[in-house]
Write an enzyme that holds these catalytic residues in place. Structure first.
Site, PDB file in Angstrom:
ATOM      1  N   VAL A  15       0.823  -1.201   0.000  1.00 32.89           N
ATOM      2  CA  VAL A  15       0.000   0.000   0.000  1.00 32.89           C
ATOM      3  C   VAL A  15       0.863   1.259   0.000  1.00 32.89           C
ATOM      4  O   VAL A  15       0.631   2.185  -0.778  1.00 32.89           O
ATOM      5  CB  VAL A  15      -0.959  -0.010   1.205  1.00 32.89           C
ATOM      6  CG1 VAL A  15      -1.719   1.313   1.293  1.00 32.89           C
ATOM      7  CG2 VAL A  15      -1.936  -1.173   1.103  1.00 32.89           C
ATOM      8  N   LEU A  41       8.749   1.909  14.050  1.00 29.79           N
ATOM      9  CA  LEU A  41       7.539   2.640  14.414  1.00 29.79           C
ATOM     10  C   LEU A  41       6.888   2.128  15.687  1.00 29.79           C
ATOM     11  O   LEU A  41       5.992   2.783  16.233  1.00 29.79           O
ATOM     12  CB  LEU A  41       6.535   2.601  13.259  1.00 29.79           C
ATOM     13  CG  LEU A  41       6.990   3.303  11.977  1.00 29.79           C
ATOM     14  CD1 LEU A  41       5.919   3.195  10.899  1.00 29.79           C
ATOM     15  CD2 LEU A  41       7.326   4.767  12.238  1.00 29.79           C
ATOM     16  N   GLY A 106      -6.928   1.773   7.174  1.00 29.03           N
ATOM     17  CA  GLY A 106      -7.540   0.730   7.980  1.00 29.03           C
ATOM     18  C   GLY A 106      -7.769  -0.540   7.182  1.00 29.03           C
ATOM     19  O   GLY A 106      -6.984  -0.892   6.301  1.00 29.03           O
ATOM     20  N   SER A 107      -8.882  -1.220   7.452  1.00 30.00           N
ATOM     21  CA  SER A 107      -9.190  -2.477   6.786  1.00 30.00           C
ATOM     22  C   SER A 107     -10.667  -2.775   6.935  1.00 30.00           C
ATOM     23  O   SER A 107     -11.282  -2.443   7.962  1.00 30.00           O
ATOM     24  CB  SER A 107      -8.382  -3.625   7.393  1.00 30.00           C
ATOM     25  OG  SER A 107      -8.857  -4.885   6.939  1.00 30.00           O
ATOM     26  N   SER A 108     -11.253  -3.432   5.954  1.00 28.99           N
ATOM     27  CA  SER A 108     -12.667  -3.799   6.037  1.00 28.99           C
ATOM     28  C   SER A 108     -12.924  -4.878   7.077  1.00 28.99           C
ATOM     29  O   SER A 108     -14.081  -5.136   7.429  1.00 28.99           O
ATOM     30  CB  SER A 108     -13.171  -4.274   4.672  1.00 28.99           C
ATOM     31  OG  SER A 108     -12.448  -5.414   4.244  1.00 28.99           O
ATOM     32  N   TYR A 136      -6.128  -8.248  14.607  1.00 31.58           N
ATOM     33  CA  TYR A 136      -5.776  -7.207  13.646  1.00 31.58           C
ATOM     34  C   TYR A 136      -6.888  -6.166  13.557  1.00 31.58           C
ATOM     35  O   TYR A 136      -6.640  -4.955  13.548  1.00 31.58           O
ATOM     36  CB  TYR A 136      -5.532  -7.847  12.279  1.00 31.58           C
ATOM     37  CG  TYR A 136      -5.180  -6.891  11.168  1.00 31.58           C
ATOM     38  CD1 TYR A 136      -3.940  -6.272  11.118  1.00 31.58           C
ATOM     39  CD2 TYR A 136      -6.089  -6.621  10.148  1.00 31.58           C
ATOM     40  CE1 TYR A 136      -3.609  -5.405  10.084  1.00 31.58           C
ATOM     41  CE2 TYR A 136      -5.772  -5.762   9.108  1.00 31.58           C
ATOM     42  CZ  TYR A 136      -4.526  -5.150   9.084  1.00 31.58           C
ATOM     43  OH  TYR A 136      -4.216  -4.293   8.061  1.00 31.58           O
ATOM     44  N   LYS A 140      -6.945  -2.017  14.319  1.00 34.48           N
ATOM     45  CA  LYS A 140      -7.371  -1.012  13.341  1.00 34.48           C
ATOM     46  C   LYS A 140      -8.512  -0.151  13.882  1.00 34.48           C
ATOM     47  O   LYS A 140      -8.568   1.060  13.632  1.00 34.48           O
ATOM     48  CB  LYS A 140      -7.784  -1.689  12.027  1.00 34.48           C
ATOM     49  CG  LYS A 140      -6.620  -2.265  11.240  1.00 34.48           C
ATOM     50  CD  LYS A 140      -5.662  -1.174  10.798  1.00 34.48           C
ATOM     51  CE  LYS A 140      -4.529  -1.699   9.943  1.00 34.48           C
ATOM     52  NZ  LYS A 140      -3.602  -0.621   9.513  1.00 34.48           N
ATOM     53  N   THR A 164     -11.182  -2.587   1.050  1.00 35.85           N
ATOM     54  CA  THR A 164     -11.555  -3.991   0.944  1.00 35.85           C
ATOM     55  C   THR A 164     -10.310  -4.830   0.696  1.00 35.85           C
ATOM     56  O   THR A 164      -9.182  -4.343   0.824  1.00 35.85           O
ATOM     57  CB  THR A 164     -12.584  -4.174  -0.188  1.00 35.85           C
ATOM     58  OG1 THR A 164     -13.105  -5.508  -0.136  1.00 35.85           O
ATOM     59  CG2 THR A 164     -11.967  -3.907  -1.553  1.00 35.85           C
ATOM     60  N   ASN A 165     -10.461  -6.103   0.339  1.00 38.96           N
ATOM     61  CA  ASN A 165      -9.316  -6.983   0.073  1.00 38.96           C
ATOM     62  C   ASN A 165      -8.498  -6.437  -1.098  1.00 38.96           C
ATOM     63  O   ASN A 165      -9.049  -6.140  -2.161  1.00 38.96           O
ATOM     64  CB  ASN A 165      -9.803  -8.391  -0.272  1.00 38.96           C
ATOM     65  CG  ASN A 165     -10.626  -9.000   0.835  1.00 38.96           C
ATOM     66  OD1 ASN A 165     -10.114  -9.371   1.875  1.00 38.96           O
ATOM     67  ND2 ASN A 165     -11.929  -9.083   0.617  1.00 38.96           N
TER      68      ASN A 165
END
Length: 331
Positions: A15, A41, A106-108, A136, A140, A164-165
């Site tokens: 990403v 980080l 983030g993530s779905s 996970y 998020k 999404t994926n």
């Protein structure tokens, strides 16, 4: 006017590297990056020292520990700890050192396992999570909460996108810990090379999944980051800091496997192992808010998979017999 300095955290991951490509193509400011060896980080003191030394105007927080179902189920403590630390350190330091704009990736998987389809942004925290990646997802959700809390308490305009994926350029092809698209590309490619007559895919093949090429996510991320605050809040709502990013369509895993087999050129039998986990039955995002903001995806799934397989083949040609990107870990 001073050229804005944009920190892309996680620039070596799938990403982050896509966001760097997008920002570079658009000529957006000076891009600041650090490798994991240069800046850990999860180390609060190191992160604060970085922000103190650098004059940062914008942050794209794409750094994360990521993986597929098997990786999430095997290393849940690592997934929740590493992601909590990365998010808390970077987002709080951005606030403390007066960074004006930040976009959290983030993530779905934050949404409930049995959420009504398609999934709207308001569905968050309305039901239990999918157990296989709950650690996970919780991390998020905490990142979203931190962005929301900084807006509530300090007026910060920190936003988030829930993709999404994903698949595409820079993905990992680890035989155990990869996501579904790169995992299937590798398995069908190797089966074709060996002359196998059959490939067995995990699960029943019935669950439906939505997929988005990472270059589309990068384009959407920059688009969302650059919307004026009034416009963003008018469309997304002044009570939300995040918006869904997806393709708007989904596909059964069985059809996905057959599509990848066709692209790769595997002509054997594709079967399924129902003893292995399916995960969430369906996960399709409602992307109407993003569409109202003015952005829609451009890369069709078949086109994206052909492009991704061509890149995989090119990397194999450079590395020899060893498959590329085998190492997992943080993005």
């Amino acid at each position: 006017m001073r050229t804005p300095r944009i920190y892309v955290a996680g620039h070596t991951g799938m990403v982050g590297s896509a966001i760097v490509r997008r920002l570079t193509a658009l000529g957006r400011g000076t891009i600041v990056t650090r490798t994991r060896d240069e800046l850990d980080l999860t180390d609060q003191a190191a992160v604060r020292a970085f922000f103190a030394a650098e004059v940062i105007d914008e942050v794209y927080l794409a750094a994360a520990r990521v993986g597929g179902i098997h990786a999430n189920a095997t290393f849940p403590a690592d997934f929740v700890y590493d992601n909590l630390m990365i998010e808390a350190n970077v987002i709080r330091a951005a606030h403390d050192f007066d960074v004006e704009r930040l976009l959290f990736l983030g993530s779905s998987c934050i949404y409930p396992k049995f959420a009504a389809q398609p999934i709207t942004e308001e569905t968050l925290l309305s039901g239990p999570l999918e157990p296989s990646n709950a650690a996970y997802a919780i991390a998020k959700i905490a990142g979203i909460s931190l962005c929301e809390s900084l807006r509530t308490q300090f007026g910060r305009d920190y936003r988030a996108v829930m993709p999404t994926n994903l698949y595409g350029t820079g993905d990992r092809y680890h035989p155990m810990y990869s996501h579904v698209v790169p995992g299937l590309i590798r398995r069908f490619h190797e089966a074709r090379e060996r002359g196998d007559l059959e490939v067995v895919v995990w699960g029943t093949g019935a669950p439906r999944r939505e997929f988005l090429h990472v270059d589309d996510l990068a384009a959407a991320s920059v688009f969302v980051m650059e919307r004026p605050r009034a416009e963003f809040e008018e469309v997304v709502g002044d009570h939300l800091v995040y918006v869904n990013v997806g393709s708007g369509t989904d596909i059964p895993i069985r059809e996905l496997a057959e599509l990848i087999a066709k692209v790769v050129g595997f002509h054997g039998f594709v079967s399924f192992d129902p003893s292995m986990p399916d995960g969430t039955p369906r996960k399709l995002l409602d992307i109407s808010r993003l569409a109202r903001l003015g952005w829609t995806p451009t890369i069709r799934l078949d086109e994206g998979i052909r492009r991704t397989y061509a890149e995989y083949q090119a990397e194999l040609a450079l590395t020899g017999a060893a498959a590329p990107s085998l190492t997992g870990g943080a993005a």
